[in-house]
Design a protein around this motif. Structure first.
Motif, PDB file in Angstrom:
ATOM      1  N   PHE B 202       8.111   1.153   4.400  1.00 51.54           N
ATOM      2  CA  PHE B 202       7.001   1.331   3.472  1.00 51.54           C
ATOM      3  C   PHE B 202       6.783   0.107   2.584  1.00 51.54           C
ATOM      4  N   THR B 203       7.843  -0.619   2.266  1.00 50.37           N
ATOM      5  CA  THR B 203       7.658  -1.905   1.588  1.00 50.37           C
ATOM      6  C   THR B 203       6.808  -2.804   2.471  1.00 50.37           C
ATOM      7  N   THR B 206       3.175  -1.738   2.459  1.00 48.88           N
ATOM      8  CA  THR B 206       2.486  -2.087   1.210  1.00 48.88           C
ATOM      9  C   THR B 206       2.135  -3.577   1.196  1.00 48.88           C
ATOM     10  N   SER B 259      -3.599   0.433  -1.447  1.00 49.66           N
ATOM     11  CA  SER B 259      -2.139   0.424  -1.666  1.00 49.66           C
ATOM     12  C   SER B 259      -1.671   1.712  -2.342  1.00 49.66           C
ATOM     13  N   LEU B 260      -2.562   2.351  -3.134  1.00 51.43           N
ATOM     14  CA  LEU B 260      -2.203   3.654  -3.697  1.00 51.43           C
ATOM     15  C   LEU B 260      -2.044   4.693  -2.587  1.00 51.43           C
ATOM     16  N   ILE B 262      -1.039   4.170   0.424  1.00 51.10           N
ATOM     17  CA  ILE B 262       0.236   3.959   1.110  1.00 51.10           C
ATOM     18  C   ILE B 262       1.393   4.460   0.256  1.00 51.10           C
ATOM     19  N   ARG B 263       1.293   4.213  -1.036  1.00 54.40           N
ATOM     20  CA  ARG B 263       2.365   4.691  -1.900  1.00 54.40           C
ATOM     21  C   ARG B 263       2.448   6.216  -1.851  1.00 54.40           C
ATOM     22  N   GLY B 264       1.271   6.856  -1.871  1.00 58.43           N
ATOM     23  CA  GLY B 264       1.249   8.321  -1.788  1.00 58.43           C
ATOM     24  C   GLY B 264       1.851   8.812  -0.490  1.00 58.43           C
ATOM     25  N   GLY B 266       4.043   7.304   1.279  1.00 60.15           N
ATOM     26  CA  GLY B 266       5.483   7.084   1.200  1.00 60.15           C
ATOM     27  C   GLY B 266       6.186   8.214   0.471  1.00 60.15           C
ATOM     28  N   GLN B 267       5.561   8.689  -0.620  1.00 58.87           N
ATOM     29  CA  GLN B 267       6.195   9.778  -1.370  1.00 58.87           C
ATOM     30  C   GLN B 267       6.209  11.073  -0.569  1.00 58.87           C
TER      31      GLN B 267
END
Lengths: 290, 275
Positions: B202-203, B206, B259-260, B262-264, B266-267
């Motif tokens: 996930f890094t 991003t 990018s938000l 992708i972060r979501g 990931g969570q």
């Protein structure tokens, strides 16, 4: 899992003419040499020895992670060729899967065996109940204390009903109080399941308190220096640790290990080029100097 | 709670909520104030056409940009630019993830694959996506394909490299634990290597998404006919100064939004790493 408890004791471990060396830059390094040990079905056996003596190496060979250079390891007459679910293992670093909940960790072995989900969920819940962990089944390991993590580690290793349980300094990272509780839990599970246990530790009290027999290893290259039966009656209580019988066993093991630790440290001190300090390398003088 | 206890009044509840969220409220308040200050400074610099090393003579004011924003919202052409850019990102980035992640996992597991592919990847990796533009135009029959290709290249390498890195950090004790619970190669891959590498994957995603936008905009400015990068460049050619800033802000908002996302994701995929 009641079928496991009802089974006749299994899990006869035999290690014969065992030696293990690995390739170092200056040629082969002998880690363990000329070693024979055995664990009878249902027996609890510990290996103690100075650090770096190869006791973990020996355990890893029984687990099937390392191949002996010479000699043979068998369990119930079958040669050990690699890791298998027949030999459960508990590690010092807990080694729970961080991405699995407590219950999923316990279920893992059963899942690998192809057991359907609902069945293995039920089995895992029962086992977690026995270990007093049912309230934490949905937690991730990160949220647990060290003692709880290691309880999950033990339950996970026992879930598939292995013939033998191998433990590599499982309580080394725990505080003294938790350690005592964990020893009790392990003893209870061992008596209930009647499986053979091979337990590696550097803690002499722990080895005596838990075991039927204790092997003491020499400094590297490791081999068996002594085999000490522990005739203390069971069930064992904490109070026994003050008995004269216990203390006599402790004293005996202590002096065996101290001899070997001094040998091992003497080697290190020589390596560091400290001979010039003129330290006597036998007896208490070194301990006092250090 | 005993039945005799009166429920806390609205006032106490509000106070408690405030105390619990004090830190977050503070950060939000400061953030909003900083954005307003930024707009204000921008407004002043452009209103007084400040020239102090940099020249604000032709820079559009925030109000002018807002005016062209409201106009653009009713202009199907502007929306089409944005939509096309998003489509290119989606295709290029998805391809990069679909190829980069499995390739990284396989390279991390099988030494031979690593030894074959890694040197080639290391040589190609430092080439910035924009340097690929001429080559991409030669390689692909349509302009559209070459732009997607460049977007793909931009995100591919960060994804691959981070996946590989994640694989190299998998704790060998966990692999052993799985083995003595009866796991075979395939299960170990699925149950240990893959989830253990997910945080680094996930890094990579991003970082890859950020580079995908950089590459896309560069490609659109050079060879595009549509897209938000082309829109921004075209605004400069046509002396539509307000539209330049509008294009830039649109790019910023789109990049932040993706990018938000992708972060979501990931969570969602890694619940054990919550908080």
């Amino acid at each position: 899992m009641s079928d496991i408890a009802a089974k006749e004791p299994q899990g006869h471990i035999e290690v014969r003419n065992f030696s293990l060396s690995y390739d170092g830059i200056e040629g082969p390094v002998q880690a363990v040499t000329d070693t024979q040990i055995h664990v009878k079905p249902g027996e609890f056996v510990s290996i103690v020895g100075p650090s770096g003596c190869g006791k973990s190496t020996l355990l890893n060979a029984v687990a099937g992670f390392l191949k002996p250079t010479t000699g043979i390891v068998t369990v119930d007459g079958e040669r050990v060729n690699g890791p298998s679910a027949e030999r459960g293992m508990v590690f010092q670093q807990y080694s729970l899967f961080p991405w699995k909940t407590v219950r999923e960790n316990v279920e893992f072995g059963l899942k690998m065996r192809g057991m359907p989900r609902s069945q293995r969920e039920r089995a895992a819940r029962t086992l977690l109940g026995l270990a007093g962990l049912e309230a934490f089944e949905k937690h991730y390991p990160e949220k647990l204390s060290g003692g709880m993590k290691q309880r999950v580690g033990i339950v996970r290793a026992l879930a598939t009903g292995p013939k033998v349980l191998l433990l590599d300094e499982p309580f080394g990272a725990l505080d003294a109080q938790t350690r005592v509780i964990m020893q009790q839990i392990l003893t209870n599970m061992w008596q209930r399941l009647k499986i053979s246990v091979l337990f590696v530790t550097h803690d002499i009290d722990e080895a005596i308190f838990l075991s039927d027999r204790v092997y003491c290893m020499t400094a590297r290259p490791g081999s068996i220096k002594a085999e000490i039966p522990i005739p203390l009656e069971r069930p064992r209580q904490q109070s026994m640790m003050m008995s004269s019988e216990f203390l006599a066993l402790r004293r005996g093991l202590m002096s065996l290990i101290r001899e070997e630790s001094l040998k091992a440290m003497g080697g290190e001190i020589n390596d560091m080029g400290m001979q010039g300090l003129n330290i006597e390398l036998h007896g208490h003088s070194l301990v006092e100097v250090l | 709670m005993p039945p005799s206890a009166t429920p806390p009044s609205f006032g106490t509840l509000a106070l408690r909520w405030y105390r619990l969220n004090q830190g977050r409220l503070r950060a939000t308040a400061i953030g909003i104030a900083a954005l307003i200050a930024f707009l204000l400074v921008w407004h002043l610099l452009t209103t007084y056409r400040v020239v102090f090393f940099v020249r604000f003579t032709n820079v559009p004011s925030p109000l002018a940009v807002y005016a062209s924003f409201t106009k653009a919202m009713h202009d199907p052409k502007f929306l089409m630019h944005i939509l096309l850019s998003c489509r290119r990102i989606f295709i290029g980035f998805s391809l990069a993830a679909i190829i980069g992640v499995p390739l990284g996992l396989i390279m991390g597991r099988f030494k031979l694959v690593h030894e074959i592919i890694f040197p080639v990847a290391e040589v190609l990796r430092p080439i910035p996506a924009i340097a690929w533009v001429p080559m991409a135009i030669m390689l692909w029959p349509t302009n559209e394909q070459s732009i997607v290709f460049i977007t793909f290249l931009g995100s591919f390498f960060p994804i691959l490299v981070n996946t590989l890195h994640g694989m190299s950090l998998v704790d060998p004790v966990l692999v052993r634990a799985a083995q003595c619970l009866g796991a075979r190669e395939r299960s170990i891959f699925r149950e240990v290597y893959f989830p253990a590498s997910l945080p680094h994957i996930f890094t990579g995603l991003t970082v890859g998404m950020g580079v995908a936008w950089v590459s896309l905009i560069a490609a659109e400015m050079i060879s595009g006919q549509y897209g938000i990068g082309y829109f921004t460049w075209e605004a400069y050619s046509l002396v539509q100064y307000a539209d330049i800033a509008l294009g830039m802000i649109a790019i910023g908002v789109l990049g932040l939004g993706s990018s938000l996302l992708i972060r979501g994701a990931g969570q969602l995929v890694m619940p054990w790493r919550a908080k």
